[in-house]
Design a protein around this motif. Structure first.
Motif, PDB file in Angstrom:
ATOM      1  N   LYS A   9      -8.492 -60.670  -3.489  1.00  7.61           N
ATOM      2  CA  LYS A   9      -7.063 -60.925  -3.598  1.00  7.61           C
ATOM      3  C   LYS A   9      -6.406 -59.802  -4.385  1.00  7.61           C
ATOM      4  O   LYS A   9      -6.992 -59.240  -5.310  1.00  7.61           O
ATOM      5  CB  LYS A   9      -6.796 -62.244  -4.310  1.00  7.61           C
ATOM      6  N   LYS A  10      -5.186 -59.520  -4.021  1.00  5.33           N
ATOM      7  CA  LYS A  10      -4.420 -58.493  -4.708  1.00  5.33           C
ATOM      8  C   LYS A  10      -4.055 -58.998  -6.101  1.00  5.33           C
ATOM      9  O   LYS A  10      -3.642 -60.152  -6.271  1.00  5.33           O
ATOM     10  CB  LYS A  10      -3.156 -58.168  -3.920  1.00  5.33           C
ATOM     11  N   TYR A  11      -4.182 -58.131  -7.102  1.00  2.00           N
ATOM     12  CA  TYR A  11      -3.846 -58.497  -8.481  1.00  2.00           C
ATOM     13  C   TYR A  11      -2.334 -58.512  -8.638  1.00  2.00           C
ATOM     14  O   TYR A  11      -1.641 -57.545  -8.320  1.00  2.00           O
ATOM     15  CB  TYR A  11      -4.467 -57.511  -9.469  1.00  2.00           C
ATOM     16  N   ILE A  12      -1.804 -59.622  -9.149  1.00  2.00           N
ATOM     17  CA  ILE A  12      -0.375 -59.740  -9.404  1.00  2.00           C
ATOM     18  C   ILE A  12      -0.204 -60.035 -10.892  1.00  2.00           C
ATOM     19  O   ILE A  12      -0.576 -61.114 -11.365  1.00  2.00           O
ATOM     20  CB  ILE A  12       0.247 -60.887  -8.571  1.00  2.00           C
ATOM     21  N   PRO A  13       0.340 -59.088 -11.649  1.00  2.00           N
ATOM     22  CA  PRO A  13       0.528 -59.353 -13.080  1.00  2.00           C
ATOM     23  C   PRO A  13       1.601 -60.421 -13.293  1.00  2.00           C
ATOM     24  O   PRO A  13       2.624 -60.435 -12.622  1.00  2.00           O
ATOM     25  CB  PRO A  13       0.965 -57.999 -13.647  1.00  2.00           C
ATOM     26  N   ARG A  14       1.338 -61.305 -14.205  1.00  2.00           N
ATOM     27  CA  ARG A  14       2.285 -62.372 -14.507  1.00  2.00           C
ATOM     28  C   ARG A  14       2.792 -62.214 -15.934  1.00  2.00           C
ATOM     29  O   ARG A  14       2.037 -61.815 -16.823  1.00  2.00           O
ATOM     30  CB  ARG A  14       1.613 -63.724 -14.331  1.00  2.00           C
ATOM     31  N   ALA A  15       4.032 -62.586 -16.119  1.00  2.00           N
ATOM     32  CA  ALA A  15       4.628 -62.509 -17.454  1.00  2.00           C
ATOM     33  C   ALA A  15       4.022 -63.583 -18.347  1.00  2.00           C
ATOM     34  O   ALA A  15       3.754 -64.687 -17.916  1.00  2.00           O
ATOM     35  CB  ALA A  15       6.139 -62.707 -17.372  1.00  2.00           C
ATOM     36  N   VAL A  16       3.837 -63.221 -19.595  1.00  2.00           N
ATOM     37  CA  VAL A  16       3.312 -64.169 -20.563  1.00  2.00           C
ATOM     38  C   VAL A  16       4.481 -65.027 -21.045  1.00  2.00           C
ATOM     39  O   VAL A  16       5.507 -64.519 -21.477  1.00  2.00           O
ATOM     40  CB  VAL A  16       2.671 -63.438 -21.758  1.00  2.00           C
ATOM     41  N   GLU A  17       4.324 -66.329 -20.947  1.00  2.00           N
ATOM     42  CA  GLU A  17       5.381 -67.229 -21.370  1.00  2.00           C
ATOM     43  C   GLU A  17       5.021 -67.856 -22.700  1.00  2.00           C
ATOM     44  O   GLU A  17       3.873 -68.233 -22.933  1.00  2.00           O
ATOM     45  CB  GLU A  17       5.583 -68.327 -20.324  1.00  2.00           C
ATOM     46  N   ARG A  18       6.024 -67.945 -23.557  1.00  2.00           N
ATOM     47  CA  ARG A  18       5.854 -68.616 -24.835  1.00  2.00           C
ATOM     48  C   ARG A  18       6.631 -69.920 -24.759  1.00  2.00           C
ATOM     49  O   ARG A  18       7.837 -69.904 -24.586  1.00  2.00           O
ATOM     50  CB  ARG A  18       6.373 -67.733 -25.958  1.00  2.00           C
ATOM     51  N   PRO A  19       5.974 -71.031 -24.915  1.00  2.00           N
ATOM     52  CA  PRO A  19       6.647 -72.312 -24.677  1.00  2.00           C
ATOM     53  C   PRO A  19       7.779 -72.619 -25.650  1.00  2.00           C
ATOM     54  O   PRO A  19       8.728 -73.271 -25.297  1.00  2.00           O
ATOM     55  CB  PRO A  19       5.527 -73.343 -24.814  1.00  2.00           C
ATOM     56  N   PHE A  20       7.709 -72.127 -26.896  1.00  2.00           N
ATOM     57  CA  PHE A  20       8.749 -72.444 -27.869  1.00  2.00           C
ATOM     58  C   PHE A  20       9.910 -71.466 -27.815  1.00  2.00           C
ATOM     59  O   PHE A  20      10.912 -71.669 -28.475  1.00  2.00           O
ATOM     60  CB  PHE A  20       8.165 -72.461 -29.286  1.00  2.00           C
ATOM     61  N   LEU A  21       9.807 -70.418 -27.064  1.00  2.00           N
ATOM     62  CA  LEU A  21      10.819 -69.372 -27.041  1.00  2.00           C
ATOM     63  C   LEU A  21      11.542 -69.385 -25.705  1.00  2.00           C
ATOM     64  O   LEU A  21      10.957 -69.117 -24.671  1.00  2.00           O
ATOM     65  CB  LEU A  21      10.138 -68.016 -27.257  1.00  2.00           C
TER      66      LEU A  21
END
Length: 177
Positions: A9-21
């Motif tokens: 599968k092609k690598y798709i970078p995902r944004a890191v999410e911060r739940p409190f922000l």
């Protein structure tokens, strides 16, 4: 040769999410900092600030107090200078609020006005110009820490606010020390 003939599968970078922000909190803080300089430079000297502007300046001074308290490990000379400037600005802002409250009590029918004296205006402007750019830079580079300090400051103010006082028209400056 691998046993599996399927391609990877092609690598798709995902944004890191911060739940409190949330992005709205960060946008609110950056817009508050952007508007604060205009409020202090243009509206304060003319006596045109309203209650919403006073609350923004109040939040800024308390946010500075929380930020300074967290950064005690910096150079002692710079730390002492920053604390002195913050205390002078906060005390000038507090005296502005107290004078406005006294004037409102003497003349209850008139609209509330916040008109600083020359010394108060100078101390408030000096404090805002000293801390505004470092706060913006820290918000860009160290967003999580600045948001935590901002939320802690709001929690501190809300816990120390008197509920009967919040219902009245009088505004009192509560500072972090």
């Amino acid at each position: 040769m691998p046993n599996n003939r399927k391609p990877r599968k092609k690598y798709i970078p995902r944004a890191v999410e911060r739940p409190f922000l949330t992005s709205t909190e960060v946008n609110d803080m950056t817009s508050m900092l952007d508007d604060l300089a205009l409020i202090v430079e243009l509206k304060l000297c003319r006596g045109l600030i309203n209650r919403k502007d006073i609350e923004r300046i109040h939040q800024f001074f308390n946010w500075i107090g929380f930020s300074i308290a967290k950064r005690r490990e910096i150079d002692p000379e710079n730390y002492a200078e920053a604390v002195d400037i913050q205390r002078a600005g906060a005390s000038a802002f507090g005296s502005l609020i107290e004078r406005s409250n006294r004037q409102q009590q003497m003349n209850p029918g008139e609209p509330r006005r916040y008109i600083p004296s020359g010394d108060e205006m100078k101390a408030i402007q000096e404090c805002v110009t000293y801390f505004l750019e470092p706060m913006k830079e820290a918000l860009r580079t160290n967003t999580v820490s600045m948001v935590k300090e901002f939320q802690a400051m709001r929690l501190y103010i809300s816990h120390n606010a008197n509920k009967d006082h919040a219902k009245s028209e009088e505004y009192e400056f509560r500072k972090f020390s």
